[in-house]
Design a protein around this motif. Structure first.
Motif, PDB file in Angstrom:
ATOM      1  N   LEU A 190       0.756  -1.093  -0.099  1.00 25.20           N
ATOM      2  CA  LEU A 190      -0.036  -0.059  -0.031  1.00 25.20           C
ATOM      3  C   LEU A 190       0.833   1.061  -0.025  1.00 25.20           C
ATOM      4  CD1 LEU A 190      -2.917  -1.146   2.727  1.00 25.20           C
ATOM      5  CD2 LEU A 190      -2.981  -1.021  -0.061  1.00 25.20           C
ATOM      6  N   LEU A 191       1.894   1.260   0.931  1.00 27.51           N
ATOM      7  CA  LEU A 191       2.874   2.479   0.925  1.00 27.51           C
ATOM      8  C   LEU A 191       3.648   2.629  -0.432  1.00 27.51           C
ATOM      9  CD1 LEU A 191       4.010   2.304   4.499  1.00 27.51           C
ATOM     10  CD2 LEU A 191       2.412   3.566   3.430  1.00 27.51           C
ATOM     11  N   VAL A 192       3.900   1.377  -0.994  1.00 20.15           N
ATOM     12  CA  VAL A 192       4.673   1.591  -2.285  1.00 20.15           C
ATOM     13  C   VAL A 192       3.840   2.084  -3.483  1.00 20.15           C
ATOM     14  CG1 VAL A 192       5.686   0.114  -4.421  1.00 20.15           C
ATOM     15  CG2 VAL A 192       6.326  -0.396  -1.638  1.00 20.15           C
ATOM     16  N   ALA A 193       2.599   1.595  -3.279  1.00 22.21           N
ATOM     17  CA  ALA A 193       1.646   2.380  -4.466  1.00 22.21           C
ATOM     18  C   ALA A 193       1.144   3.933  -4.231  1.00 22.21           C
ATOM     19  CB  ALA A 193       0.456   1.344  -4.320  1.00 22.21           C
ATOM     20  N   ALA A 194       1.381   4.401  -2.926  1.00 28.36           N
ATOM     21  CA  ALA A 194       1.178   5.597  -2.379  1.00 28.36           C
ATOM     22  C   ALA A 194       2.493   6.339  -2.973  1.00 28.36           C
ATOM     23  CB  ALA A 194       0.920   5.541  -1.008  1.00 28.36           C
ATOM     24  N   ALA A 195       3.569   5.771  -2.598  1.00 26.39           N
ATOM     25  CA  ALA A 195       4.785   6.595  -3.365  1.00 26.39           C
ATOM     26  C   ALA A 195       5.016   6.713  -4.793  1.00 26.39           C
ATOM     27  CB  ALA A 195       6.056   5.775  -2.784  1.00 26.39           C
ATOM     28  N   GLU A 196       4.438   5.598  -5.429  1.00 26.85           N
ATOM     29  CA  GLU A 196       4.543   5.561  -6.859  1.00 26.85           C
ATOM     30  C   GLU A 196       3.380   6.384  -7.586  1.00 26.85           C
ATOM     31  OE1 GLU A 196       4.131   1.661  -8.065  1.00 26.85           O
ATOM     32  OE2 GLU A 196       6.216   1.134  -7.804  1.00 26.85           O
ATOM     33  N   SER A 197       2.324   6.676  -6.851  1.00 25.98           N
ATOM     34  CA  SER A 197       1.296   7.399  -7.492  1.00 25.98           C
ATOM     35  C   SER A 197       1.619   8.893  -7.251  1.00 25.98           C
ATOM     36  CB  SER A 197      -0.158   7.155  -6.960  1.00 25.98           C
ATOM     37  OG  SER A 197      -0.170   7.039  -5.596  1.00 25.98           O
ATOM     38  N   PHE A 198       2.135   9.231  -6.035  1.00 25.68           N
ATOM     39  CA  PHE A 198       2.430  10.580  -5.629  1.00 25.68           C
ATOM     40  C   PHE A 198       3.613  11.089  -6.482  1.00 25.68           C
ATOM     41  CE2 PHE A 198       2.775  13.852  -2.349  1.00 25.68           C
ATOM     42  CZ  PHE A 198       1.778  14.099  -1.922  1.00 25.68           C
ATOM     43  N   ALA A 199       4.500  10.213  -6.743  1.00 26.26           N
ATOM     44  CA  ALA A 199       5.499  10.642  -7.810  1.00 26.26           C
ATOM     45  C   ALA A 199       5.099  10.921  -8.973  1.00 26.26           C
ATOM     46  CB  ALA A 199       6.770   9.286  -7.514  1.00 26.26           C
ATOM     47  N   ALA A 200       4.282  10.078  -9.673  1.00 24.48           N
ATOM     48  CA  ALA A 200       3.641  10.322 -10.756  1.00 24.48           C
ATOM     49  C   ALA A 200       2.587  11.527 -11.066  1.00 24.48           C
ATOM     50  CB  ALA A 200       2.616   8.915 -11.250  1.00 24.48           C
ATOM     51  N   VAL A 201       1.834  11.825 -10.010  1.00 25.49           N
ATOM     52  CA  VAL A 201       1.038  13.149  -9.998  1.00 25.49           C
ATOM     53  C   VAL A 201       1.766  14.289  -9.875  1.00 25.49           C
ATOM     54  CG1 VAL A 201      -0.862  14.182  -8.737  1.00 25.49           C
ATOM     55  CG2 VAL A 201      -1.018  11.669  -9.047  1.00 25.49           C
ATOM     56  N   PHE A 202       2.878  14.256  -8.937  1.00 29.93           N
ATOM     57  CA  PHE A 202       3.810  15.777  -8.716  1.00 29.93           C
ATOM     58  C   PHE A 202       5.184  15.279  -9.044  1.00 29.93           C
ATOM     59  CE2 PHE A 202       0.400  15.221  -5.557  1.00 29.93           C
ATOM     60  CZ  PHE A 202      -0.472  16.550  -5.756  1.00 29.93           C
ATOM     61  N   PRO A 203       5.525  15.030 -10.345  1.00 26.06           N
ATOM     62  CA  PRO A 203       6.757  14.412 -10.464  1.00 26.06           C
ATOM     63  C   PRO A 203       7.987  15.447 -10.267  1.00 26.06           C
ATOM     64  CG  PRO A 203       5.520  15.241 -12.508  1.00 26.06           C
ATOM     65  CD  PRO A 203       4.524  15.167 -11.441  1.00 26.06           C
ATOM     66  N   TYR A 204       7.924  16.824 -10.189  1.00 26.80           N
ATOM     67  CA  TYR A 204       8.727  17.587  -9.899  1.00 26.80           C
ATOM     68  C   TYR A 204       8.752  18.156  -8.491  1.00 26.80           C
ATOM     69  CZ  TYR A 204       8.788  17.784 -14.863  1.00 26.80           C
ATOM     70  OH  TYR A 204       8.804  17.421 -16.258  1.00 26.80           O
ATOM     71  N   LEU A 205       7.660  17.583  -7.723  1.00 28.64           N
ATOM     72  CA  LEU A 205       7.754  17.988  -5.901  1.00 28.64           C
ATOM     73  C   LEU A 205       8.906  17.029  -5.427  1.00 28.64           C
ATOM     74  CD1 LEU A 205       6.129  19.687  -3.976  1.00 28.64           C
ATOM     75  CD2 LEU A 205       4.734  17.552  -3.725  1.00 28.64           C
ATOM     76  N   PRO A 206       9.688  18.036  -4.513  1.00 24.70           N
ATOM     77  CA  PRO A 206      10.786  17.027  -3.910  1.00 24.70           C
ATOM     78  C   PRO A 206      10.106  15.975  -2.833  1.00 24.70           C
ATOM     79  CG  PRO A 206      11.064  19.436  -3.694  1.00 24.70           C
ATOM     80  CD  PRO A 206       9.964  19.380  -4.481  1.00 24.70           C
ATOM     81  N   LEU A 207       8.894  16.152  -2.199  1.00 21.52           N
ATOM     82  CA  LEU A 207       8.329  15.551  -1.474  1.00 21.52           C
ATOM     83  C   LEU A 207       8.008  14.096  -2.090  1.00 21.52           C
ATOM     84  CD1 LEU A 207       6.748  14.198   1.307  1.00 21.52           C
ATOM     85  CD2 LEU A 207       5.014  15.591   0.240  1.00 21.52           C
TER      86      LEU A 207
END
Length: 303
Positions: A190-207
């Motif tokens: 679940l956390l891996v999916a959250a991290a991957e989706s967050f990186a896909a939605v906000f690709p230039y955000l440091p978080l």
């Protein structure tokens, strides 16, 4: 301008930019990976909430924004019938906030469904080419290269290659199996999916950018710590060494892999950076203090 935009703006800046910068440089994060994971998850949740609140406050007049902020901070929301008495502008603000919040939520759901389909297809393949070993509680796959991995979620199972059975000693195999079962019981997918989706939605955000690489590594370290409750450090470290060249599907967690060398050093090296929990709390406190001026400025303005 509605000065109640200052608190969500401060939270967006702190969680989206400052806190990730502190986390990727923090030595304590690898010593207490579960605390570091909690900080990453909380940062993502606060960023999403504050990011949804910010445009809503920009659309609202100051008195309405003040009532909105009070409701959020005191958790005293108006009764349901009051929602029918909102002005068109207030409905627009709520709609914009919901739309902004729906973007990362939809990305997370999409990542979960995509990973679940891949795991289901791989599980069907394993039923055809693998054999279940009741003694190990795992599926054995005929392959010369030593590998141990797991499929989490509904298709949960631990997979062991025949090469791992011939290469690993009994304590090493037990350590690798304990590591994989820690992934399954901890629902780490679940956390891996959250991290991957967050990186896909906000690709230039440091978080999102730093979290996309930090969260999977911290999950492996958290699984190592859970496995160490049942095995020795030497058994787990040598198992990681033997499995370092092993491969696993993208949707699985592997005991070895490219992070094995770093995790081996972590398991065998003594911790000497002070109390890691204290350092973690100080990192969060530092980020919170950075947002304090904007919150104080908000409270100092008349409504």
């Amino acid at each position: 301008m509605n000065h109640h935009t200052l608190p969500p703006l401060g939270l967006v800046l702190c969680t989206g930019f400052l806190l990730p910068w502190l986390l990727v440089r923090a030595r304590w994060a690898q010593q207490v990976p579960r605390l570091a994971l909690a900080v990453w998850v909380a940062s993502g949740a606060v960023f999403a909430g504050a990011g949804a609140l910010l445009p809503a406050q920009l659309l609202l007049p100051s008195p309405t924004g003040h009532r909105f902020s009070d409701a959020l901070f005191t958790l005293e929301f108006p009764p349901a019938h009051r929602l029918l008495e909102l002005s068109p502008r207030e409905y627009l603000a709520l709609g914009v906030a919901a739309a902004v919040l729906a973007v990362p939520v939809a990305g997370f759901a999409r990542a979960l469904l995509r990973a679940r389909r891949r795991r289901t297809r791989h599980a069907e393949t394993l039923r055809l080419v693998g054999r279940y070993d009741a003694g190990l509680g795992a599926t054995v796959l005929d392959h010369a290269r030593p590998a141990v991995y797991c499929l989490p979620g509904r298709s949960r199972r631990v997979v062991v290659s025949s090469g791992a059975l011939t290469t690993l000693t009994t304590p090493q195999l037990d350590a690798a199996l304990a590591h994989e079962r820690a992934h399954i019981s901890g629902r780490h997918h679940l956390l891996v999916a959250a991290a991957e989706s967050f990186a896909a939605v906000f690709p230039y955000l440091p978080l999102a950018r730093h979290g996309g690489s930090a969260v999977p590594l911290l999950l492996e370290m958290a699984a190592d710590d859970r496995a160490l409750r049942r095995c020795s450090r030497d058994a787990l470290a040598t198992a990681l060494y033997a499995l370092a060249s092993g491969r696993a599907p993208r949707e699985a967690f592997a005991a070895g892999g490219p992070s094995a060398a770093l995790r081996m050093r972590r398991i065998l090296a003594p911790h000497s950076a002070g109390h890691p929990v204290l350092w973690g709390l100080l990192t969060v406190a530092a980020a919170g203090l950075a947002a304090a001026p904007l919150i104080i400025a908000c409270c100092s303005f008349p409504n």
